[in-house]
Scaffold this active site. Structure first.
Site, mmCIF file in Angstrom:
data_model
loop_
_atom_site.group_PDB
_atom_site.id
_atom_site.type_symbol
_atom_site.label_atom_id
_atom_site.label_comp_id
_atom_site.label_asym_id
_atom_site.label_seq_id
_atom_site.Cartn_x
_atom_site.Cartn_y
_atom_site.Cartn_z
ATOM 1 N N LYS A 214 2.846 11.209 -3.253
ATOM 2 C CA LYS A 214 1.822 10.543 -4.114
ATOM 3 C C LYS A 214 0.774 11.472 -4.670
ATOM 4 C CE LYS A 214 -1.689 6.908 -3.363
ATOM 5 N NZ LYS A 214 -2.122 5.937 -2.431
ATOM 6 N N GLU B 83 -7.477 0.362 -4.471
ATOM 7 C CA GLU B 83 -7.413 0.215 -2.916
ATOM 8 C C GLU B 83 -8.719 -0.270 -2.340
ATOM 9 O OE1 GLU B 83 -5.781 4.087 -2.047
ATOM 10 O OE2 GLU B 83 -3.645 3.735 -2.757
ATOM 11 N N ASP C 120 0.833 -1.203 0.079
ATOM 12 C CA ASP C 120 0.007 -0.003 0.128
ATOM 13 C C ASP C 120 0.777 1.248 -0.012
ATOM 14 O OD1 ASP C 120 -1.713 2.042 0.466
ATOM 15 O OD2 ASP C 120 -2.448 1.462 2.426
ATOM 16 N N ASP D 195 -13.133 5.191 1.128
ATOM 17 C CA ASP D 195 -11.904 5.072 1.503
ATOM 18 C C ASP D 195 -11.143 6.461 1.428
ATOM 19 O OD1 ASP D 195 -9.025 4.724 1.581
ATOM 20 O OD2 ASP D 195 -8.881 3.415 -0.301
#
Lengths: 180, 624
Positions: B87, B186, B25, B208
């Site tokens: 990210k 994800e 992850d 999420d």
């Protein structure tokens, strides 16, 4: 080709060539076919097997999308009879129908000014959904009678209706986002 | 406790050998690595027992970078060389970066603008390189813990990541020396970790909210099959943004207008994050931040005020939930479970608003930080070949529509969002000038009508079209989206059958050549021998091919092949094993190709046989 592309969509799914489909059975067979072709099942194999798997799973997805949707399924059934873009115009010349669609569009534009826009949208959606069902019934009867011109015309009308339905959804989504 | 099976490089492959794999992850704030050991998927801690690796890299001149907690400790003392939240820059252009400037207090190099480069003490770094450093740290942790080299990994990405962001993630893995078995969304990973399919059939929603991204996925579960119906979200909305509104409130209270003082900004952001965390369990918190003149700003943030500040952001996420349900064609009353994923779902208001929206209490059983990595590890274990007969199947979708530019700056949609992948569309083009031998196709991703409002993915230049009169050429261009959600484009002139060559100019991201150069540089830096690494990679690949072939032959080789055909395939297999043991990279590559060619028909027959058996209502396993 991993999958015999000369097989028609119904053959691939072991279903009789027919407009009437059991969607649960279609879904079951779709998942079984994906389990047999999906790239995840070939992740440990060589590059060639992975390429073939991508092609296979892509084809299964495409066929499923076609068979699942009554409109696309209808067009596909006509295609099997040699009726399609090469032989027919992609529009209807039914003036009454086109006039009616224009009126619906005007009604949609007026929705945002109405006292209860959501109720107005629901009412319009009900009318339009009934029209879609009516045209699909026309298609079914004409297809069964091998009157492919009428069948094709009914499907092009459903395309008009689908566009309107998309706009109804879009309008409703905007209205919801503006709320509170 | 079962003994770990350790595979020695160079050992021949035995059947039922345990393959080492991991799920990663790669998060905005924290990253994790997990693996299946003795049948259980668990996140792997570092030597201090920490599972979370802060996604922070600190660069210093002439030294290897620091990654994780050590790097985080440098954030306030050396902010320009301490890169966090990278990210957010993955697959982004320099102009995108400007709109994020408030969040990212770094120096950017002047360049062509296609790929933003951060200026650090260790030289200019792209987001891909910074992410590769984080991945390399996780790889090292996993290989040390598992006691061997990883054969492959599954890396998770936000479901709402576009093509450029996905490609950047894959590039980072390549740079870190990882073989990516699959990019997994994800929310889908979280659904796998929860084992939700065991609860029977039905619809589930996965909400999420991570450090920098938000996803909502609606899945239909069905006997081991996870079918994503629709996905939505915002790839630039997360916990960072909650911190940001709190920091802005503090700045305002302190009477400071937006500041260029990055040290000060960092201190306010850090204080805001702490306040957010405290408010997950307490009704108010006292905050103190040191100002440049040495004095302290002090204030009190109540939960009520905090909720008021962040409510508009959470509202954006529930709006996205509503749109995604609409795309899925389902009503929220039909949703059986709502699962919370991502550290930011610890914020009470998030749980409250999501619970109210869906009209049910959301599931928070598994640690929201770890759930994605655990799901990725389970999928990696299947994909690497440890569970060949497993019935788990993930059917995911493309999050954003793909289209091409047409006349007048408009976009023609080719593949709509929420179409199940893999998917392909073919489009026919023709020439508009006599003797025209080249044409350009501009591919975009997004939902809007105008080119300018969508994300430019790439411009494809087709060359080598045979010269014909205008309109005579029939160029079939196929847009294929693979199971990673990545686009591949091929083109063919149909009347002549000439395969047009395609030159891809990505609008964002790195070219293959740039990646190659970085790969070489990183190896020089690590004093690793490029040739040795390439050889090792090819040997691992050869072992995989032989093992997969042997397993196939054992199962149905005698049914689907004549004796002569089997002999040909076995000869190619033996040649591959010989080449592998001799250790010549190019020869191994050629021998793998040889096996592929020899087994080409066999692979197709196997797939057709799979399909026939699937349609006969039997699984392959039932025949064994």
């Amino acid at each position: 080709m991993p999958i015999d592309l000369s097989a028609n969509h119904f053959e691939l799914f072991s279903l009789p060539v027919s407009f009437d489909i059991d969607l649960n059975e279609l879904g079951e067979k779709y998942r079984a076919l994906q389990a047999a072709t999906h790239p995840d099942k070939f992740a440990a194999s060589d590059a060639q097997a992975q390429r073939i798997s991508v092609q296979g799973a892509t084809h299964v997805n495409e066929v499923y999308e076609t068979l699942k949707d009554p409109l696309r399924r209808g067009f596909y059934l006509l295609e099997l009879e040699g009726v399609g873009l090469g032989t027919h115009e992609y529009t209807t010349s039914d003036a009454m129908f086109l006039m009616q669609q224009l009126e619906h569009r005007e009604a949609l534009e007026a929705v945002t000014d109405s006292d209860d826009p959501f109720a107005a949208l629901d009412a319009l959606r009900d009318v339009v959904t009934a029209e879609e069902e009516q045209q699909m019934a026309v298609f079914k009867a004409a297809y069964a009678a091998q009157d492919y011109d009428t069948a094709y015309d009914a499907l092009t009308k459903v395309m008009f209706i689908r566009r309107l339905q998309d706009q109804i959804e879009e309008t409703e989504a905007h209205l919801e986002d503006e709320l509170d | 406790m079962a003994l770990l099976q350790i595979s020695e490089p160079g050992m021949s492959t035995a059947p039922h050998q345990h393959h080492l794999s991991a799920g990663i992850d790669l998060g905005t704030t924290n990253s994790l690595v997990a693996s299946v050991r003795s049948g259980v998927a668990e996140t792997l801690p570092d030597e201090q027992g920490c599972h979370l690796l802060p996604s922070v890299v600190h660069y210093q001149q002439g030294q290897p970078p620091l990654v994780g907690a050590e790097a985080l400790a440098k954030a306030t003392v050396d902010p320009f060389n301490t890169i966090a939240s990278i990210k957010r820059l993955m697959g982004r252009s320099a102009s995108d970066v400007k709109s994020l400037a408030g969040h990212l207090p770094y120096h950017f190099a002047e360049g062509d603008g296609r790929v933003p480069r951060l200026v650090t003490a260790a030289g200019e770094k792209t987001a891909v390189e910074v992410s590769a450093d984080i991945l390399a740290a996780l790889k090292a942790r996993a290989e040390k813990t598992l006691g061997g080299e990883l054969e492959g990994v599954v890396i998770t990405v936000p479901a709402y990541f576009d093509d450029a962001q996905r490609q950047a993630t894959k590039d980072a893995a390549r740079l870190a020396g990882l073989k990516v078995l699959r990019l997994l969304n994800e929310p889908t990973a979280a659904a796998v970790a929860y084992g939700l399919e065991q609860g029977g059939e039905g619809l589930v929603a996965i909400y999420d909210l991570g450090g920098g991204t938000f996803d909502i996925s609606i899945l239909r579960l069905h006997k081991g099959v996870f079918e994503v119906l629709a996905t939505g979200g915002d790839s630039a909305l997360g916990g960072d943004d909650l911190d940001h509104v709190v920091a802005e409130w503090m700045l305002e209270s302190a009477g400071i207008e937006t500041s260029d003082d990055h040290h000060l900004m960092r201190r306010f952001m850090t204080a805001a994050r702490k306040a957010k965390e405290v408010l997950s369990g307490q009704p108010s918190t006292d905050i103190a931040v040191e100002l440049p003149d040495g004095s302290n700003w002090r204030g009190t943030l109540t939960l009520e005020k905090f909720n008021e500040l962040i409510a508009p952001l959470i509202k954006k996420t529930t709006n996205a939930c509503r749109r995604t349900l609409r795309d899925a064609g389902v009503k929220k009353q039909e949703v059986r479970e709502v699962v919370m994923v991502g550290g930011s779902t610890r914020v009470p208001l998030v749980r409250e608003m999501v619970g109210t929206f869906f009209g049910r209490e959301p599931l928070v059983d598994i640690d929201p930080d770890k759930v994605v990595a655990v799901g990725a590890a389970l999928q990696a274990d299947v994909l690497v070949g440890n569970k060949p007969e497993g019935d788990m199947l993930l059917l995911d979708v493309i999050p954003l529509s793909l289209g091409i530019e047409t006349m007048g700056g408009l976009v023609e949609k080719l593949i709509s969002r929420n179409t199940t992948i893999p998917v392909a569309r073919a489009q026919e083009f023709t020439t508009y000038k006599d003797g025209q031998t080249a044409m350009a196709i501009h591919v975009l991703q997004g939902e809007r009508e105008l080119v300018a409002d969508n994300r430019s993915l790439a411009r494809f230049e087709l060359r080598g079209i045979p010269p014909m009169v205008a309109g005579a050429a029939r160029i079939k261009v196929t847009f294929q989206v693979d199971a990673d959600g990545l686009l591949n484009v091929t083109a063919e002139e149909e009347t002549s059958g000439v395969q047009a060559s395609i030159e891809i100019k990505p609008s964002y991201g790195l070219t293959d050549n740039e990646i190659e150069t970085m790969l070489r540089d990183s190896m020089e830096h690590a004093h690793e021998d490029m040739a040795q690494r390439m050889l090792r990679e090819q040997q691992v690949e050869a072992d995989r091919v032989v093992e997969a072939l042997d397993a196939a032959l054992a199962k149905d080789g005698d049914i689907l092949l004549s004796a002569a055909e089997k002999k040909t395939i076995l000869a190619a297999r033996d040649a591959l094993i010989a080449a592998r043991n001799e250790g010549d990279t190019a020869a191994i590559k050629a021998a793998i190709k040889g096996v592929e060619v020899a087994a080409d028909d066999y692979v197709e027959r196997r797939m057709n046989s799979n399909i026939r058996q699937a349609m006969a209502g039997h699984n392959v396993e039932e025949f064994e």
